[in-house]
Write a protein that holds these residues in place. Structure first.
Motif, PDB file in Angstrom:
ATOM      1  N   ASP A   6      -7.801  -3.928  14.559  1.00 58.99           N
ATOM      2  CA  ASP A   6      -7.224  -3.528  13.275  1.00 58.99           C
ATOM      3  C   ASP A   6      -5.736  -3.188  13.394  1.00 58.99           C
ATOM      4  OD1 ASP A   6      -9.605  -3.890  11.964  1.00 58.99           O
ATOM      5  OD2 ASP A   6     -10.182  -1.772  12.003  1.00 58.99           O
ATOM      6  N   THR A   7      -5.304  -2.684  14.572  1.00 61.49           N
ATOM      7  CA  THR A   7      -3.886  -2.363  14.745  1.00 61.49           C
ATOM      8  C   THR A   7      -3.026  -3.604  14.528  1.00 61.49           C
ATOM      9  OG1 THR A   7      -4.219  -2.668  17.126  1.00 61.49           O
ATOM     10  CG2 THR A   7      -4.188  -0.406  16.306  1.00 61.49           C
ATOM     11  N   VAL A   8      -3.484  -4.742  15.026  1.00 59.06           N
ATOM     12  CA  VAL A   8      -2.734  -5.990  14.873  1.00 59.06           C
ATOM     13  C   VAL A   8      -2.800  -6.478  13.430  1.00 59.06           C
ATOM     14  CG1 VAL A   8      -2.535  -8.387  15.640  1.00 59.06           C
ATOM     15  CG2 VAL A   8      -3.100  -6.600  17.292  1.00 59.06           C
ATOM     16  N   LYS A   9      -3.984  -6.401  12.837  1.00 62.83           N
ATOM     17  CA  LYS A   9      -4.131  -6.866  11.453  1.00 62.83           C
ATOM     18  C   LYS A   9      -3.212  -6.112  10.503  1.00 62.83           C
ATOM     19  CE  LYS A   9      -8.934  -8.537  11.620  1.00 62.83           C
ATOM     20  NZ  LYS A   9     -10.281  -8.377  11.049  1.00 62.83           N
ATOM     21  N   TYR A  10      -3.230  -4.777  10.574  1.00 64.67           N
ATOM     22  CA  TYR A  10      -2.417  -3.992   9.649  1.00 64.67           C
ATOM     23  C   TYR A  10      -0.925  -4.192   9.907  1.00 64.67           C
ATOM     24  CZ  TYR A  10      -6.768  -1.680   8.312  1.00 64.67           C
ATOM     25  OH  TYR A  10      -8.035  -1.422   7.871  1.00 64.67           O
ATOM     26  N   ALA A  11      -0.562  -4.400  11.171  1.00 59.50           N
ATOM     27  CA  ALA A  11       0.847  -4.680  11.485  1.00 59.50           C
ATOM     28  C   ALA A  11       1.305  -5.962  10.803  1.00 59.50           C
ATOM     29  CB  ALA A  11       1.035  -4.777  13.000  1.00 59.50           C
ATOM     30  N   PHE A  12       0.460  -6.975  10.797  1.00 62.36           N
ATOM     31  CA  PHE A  12       0.814  -8.245  10.150  1.00 62.36           C
ATOM     32  C   PHE A  12       0.873  -8.095   8.628  1.00 62.36           C
ATOM     33  CE2 PHE A  12       0.513 -10.038  14.226  1.00 62.36           C
ATOM     34  CZ  PHE A  12       0.906 -11.372  14.191  1.00 62.36           C
ATOM     35  N   TYR A  13       0.008  -7.283   8.056  1.00 58.63           N
ATOM     36  CA  TYR A  13       0.055  -7.060   6.610  1.00 58.63           C
ATOM     37  C   TYR A  13       1.370  -6.362   6.210  1.00 58.63           C
ATOM     38  CZ  TYR A  13      -5.024  -7.860   6.964  1.00 58.63           C
ATOM     39  OH  TYR A  13      -6.276  -8.375   7.244  1.00 58.63           O
ATOM     40  N   ILE A  14       1.753  -5.363   6.997  1.00 56.64           N
ATOM     41  CA  ILE A  14       3.021  -4.675   6.736  1.00 56.64           C
ATOM     42  C   ILE A  14       4.182  -5.658   6.876  1.00 56.64           C
ATOM     43  CG2 ILE A  14       4.578  -2.870   7.567  1.00 56.64           C
ATOM     44  CD1 ILE A  14       2.014  -1.305   8.416  1.00 56.64           C
ATOM     45  N   GLY A  15       4.084  -6.534   7.874  1.00 53.61           N
ATOM     46  CA  GLY A  15       5.116  -7.548   8.082  1.00 53.61           C
ATOM     47  C   GLY A  15       5.262  -8.484   6.896  1.00 53.61           C
ATOM     48  N   ALA A  16       4.145  -8.835   6.271  1.00 49.44           N
ATOM     49  CA  ALA A  16       4.200  -9.709   5.088  1.00 49.44           C
ATOM     50  C   ALA A  16       4.968  -9.037   3.955  1.00 49.44           C
ATOM     51  CB  ALA A  16       2.781 -10.056   4.638  1.00 49.44           C
ATOM     52  N   ALA A  17       4.693  -7.754   3.736  1.00 48.04           N
ATOM     53  CA  ALA A  17       5.409  -7.022   2.682  1.00 48.04           C
ATOM     54  C   ALA A  17       6.898  -6.922   3.007  1.00 48.04           C
ATOM     55  CB  ALA A  17       4.807  -5.626   2.523  1.00 48.04           C
ATOM     56  N   ALA A  18       7.220  -6.669   4.272  1.00 48.90           N
ATOM     57  CA  ALA A  18       8.631  -6.549   4.667  1.00 48.90           C
ATOM     58  C   ALA A  18       9.357  -7.886   4.508  1.00 48.90           C
ATOM     59  CB  ALA A  18       8.723  -6.063   6.120  1.00 48.90           C
TER      60      ALA A  18
END
Length: 489
Positions: free
Chosen positions: A178-190
């Protein structure tokens, strides 16, 4: 005739702000994609060939997008439509990648992600050159490097930081934590948010204004020479024969599959040269080849420096996770807590060198004034080389943060000094295509690294990933030495 007007600090800020989002995408890619591949079942030997997607898409996309962005004019402007489309596609790819059910889907999404980022990246680099007069370009590219460092720090540290806040860092076999998944989601918003800010907060000069500014700036005037048809055709035949001979040799020797990429590259380049030599010269590929042959002298001299610099960086991006988890965390088990702790530590190390770069870039203009451009770039690259080599002697992973200081010097310099030199030597009306062509000499060493590093490690270095950093360190030192042959104005 009128010169391009000076811009203030906040205008430079807005022009460069989108680099945060772009580097979010690249940093997550660099720090976590090898981890995703290994989690989905890829062996260390397979990782380089899977990574080929990243540089190959840049090689294909950037010059084509640059060519079209030089010729585009819409209500949004010249470059900004490409920012917006690329950011949207990249955001969608970032959301999808950590949810990949299989290795081949993850590899396919890497192609899509990298292509999308490159749709935005080339025009955004040209955008900086479009807006800033010659004397402000070093400041613009320094600001660009600051934002690249800032985006990379936040993105690279996200998996580790999320784990500190209790997000699950271990998943079942074949599942992405989940740490990787949420990091990628935040990256999409950024990615979409910062690029949207640049689109909304900036304007663009019209094509007519660009021509006036170019005419007023004597240093940017660059007369293109006609494509030498006979020489191009001859070069194409030579590359084609060399590619066929290499292909036959690799087949007879039963060589590693990664090495076939070398032969494929030779065949593709040779074929393109031959096709272009028989065209009327008015199509896109003929114009790109023409511009390639008409490269300014400074750009030609930077090629070998770029080659060794980016070969080293790609070695680090591909092999750091495998090297650190194996040597410094003593595990090859991708489902163990030690492996995931090590992978998170690599993300933190990547954040560190980007953070150091964001600070170091402030001092690069001062170094240039005191030491000159060439000596500054040489020192910074050599410090990076020493940082790479120190991985082989340091055993406490915490002390690897010291190694990242050297890498930060190299990264800050690589992202700013060559582009400041380049933007002063190419014509404003071709800024986009030349930024794309310059990307060839970033991408080709990465493709070569993906092709030969696995072979070199297996054949000469006991198949130990840590030795990829040895090769990278030597490569950066060579890049520093070759900087001394680059002539400046």
């Amino acid at each position: 005739m009128s010169s391009k007007p000076q811009v203030n600090f906040w205008q430079i800020w807005n022009i460069c702000f989108g680099f945060i989002g772009i580097q979010f995408g690249f940093a997550l890619q660099n720090s976590s994609v090898s981890r995703i591949f290994q989690t989905l079942g890829a062996s260390v030997d397979d990782i380089p060939i899977l990574w080929i997607a990243a540089p190959l898409t840049g090689l294909l996309v950037q010059p084509i997008v640059g060519h079209f962005s030089d010729r585009t004019w819409t209500r949004l402007g010249r470059r900004r439509p490409y920012f917006l489309v690329g950011a949207l596609l990249a955001a969608l790819a970032l959301i999808a990648m950590p949810n990949s059910p299989t290795l081949w889907i993850a590899a396919s999404l890497l192609w899509i992600l990298d292509a999308s980022i490159n749709i935005s990246l080339g025009p955004l680099r040209a955008f900086v050159g479009d807006h800033l007069p010659s004397q402000q370009r070093p400041s613009g590219y320094a600001m660009q490097t600051f934002f690249i460092g800032l985006g990379s720090v936040i993105a690279s540290i996200l998996p580790w930081l999320l784990a500190q806040f209790g997000v699950n860092n271990i998943a079942a076999a074949g599942e992405i934590p989940d740490t990787v998944k949420y990091a990628f989601y935040i990256g999409a918003a950024a990615m979409f948010g910062t690029m949207g800010w640049t689109v909304l907060s900036t304007r663009e000069y019209s094509p007519e204004q660009i021509i006036v500014f170019e005419d007023a700036d004597a240093e940017s005037v660059h007369a293109a020479t006609p494509l030498p048809i006979a020489r191009v055709r001859r070069a194409g035949v030579i590359w084609l024969i060399a590619g066929l001979a290499t292909l036959a040799l690799l087949f007879l020797l039963h060589a590693d599959k990664q090495l076939y990429l070398l032969a494929a590259g030779m065949l593709a380049y040779g074929s393109l040269q031959i096709v272009v030599s028989f065209s009327d010269g008015s199509n896109m590929f003929a114009e790109i080849i023409t511009d390639l042959h008409a490269m300014p002298t400074t750009m030609r001299q930077l090629v070998i420096v770029q080659f060794f610099s980016w070969f080293a960086l790609f070695a680090m991006w591909i092999y750091s996770t495998a090297a650190v988890t194996q040597v410094h965390f003593a595990t090859n088990d991708t489902h163990s807590a030690a492996y995931n702790d090590g992978a998170n530590w690599v993300s933190l190390l990547f954040a560190a060198y980007n953070g150091f770069a964001a600070l170091i870039v402030i001092f690069i203009p001062w170094m240039i004034r005191r030491l000159g451009v060439r000596l500054t770039h040489m020192i910074n690259l050599m410090l990076g080389g020493l940082g790479f080599l120190s991985f082989l002697v340091i055993r406490d992973p915490h002390w690897l943060l010291l190694s990242m200081i050297g890498v930060g010097f190299a990264w800050a310099s690589i992202l700013s000094v060559p582009y400041a030199l380049l933007s002063d030597s190419v014509p404003a009306k071709k800024m986009g295509v030349y930024m794309g062509i310059f990307n060839f000499f970033i991408v080709i060493p990465q493709l070569l690294a993906a092709s030969v590093l696995g072979f070199l490690l297996k054949r000469f270095f006991d198949d130990a990933p840590i030795n990829a950093l040895l090769i990278g360190g030597v490569s950066l030192i060579l890049a520093g030495l070759f900087t001394l042959r680059v002539k400046t104005h």
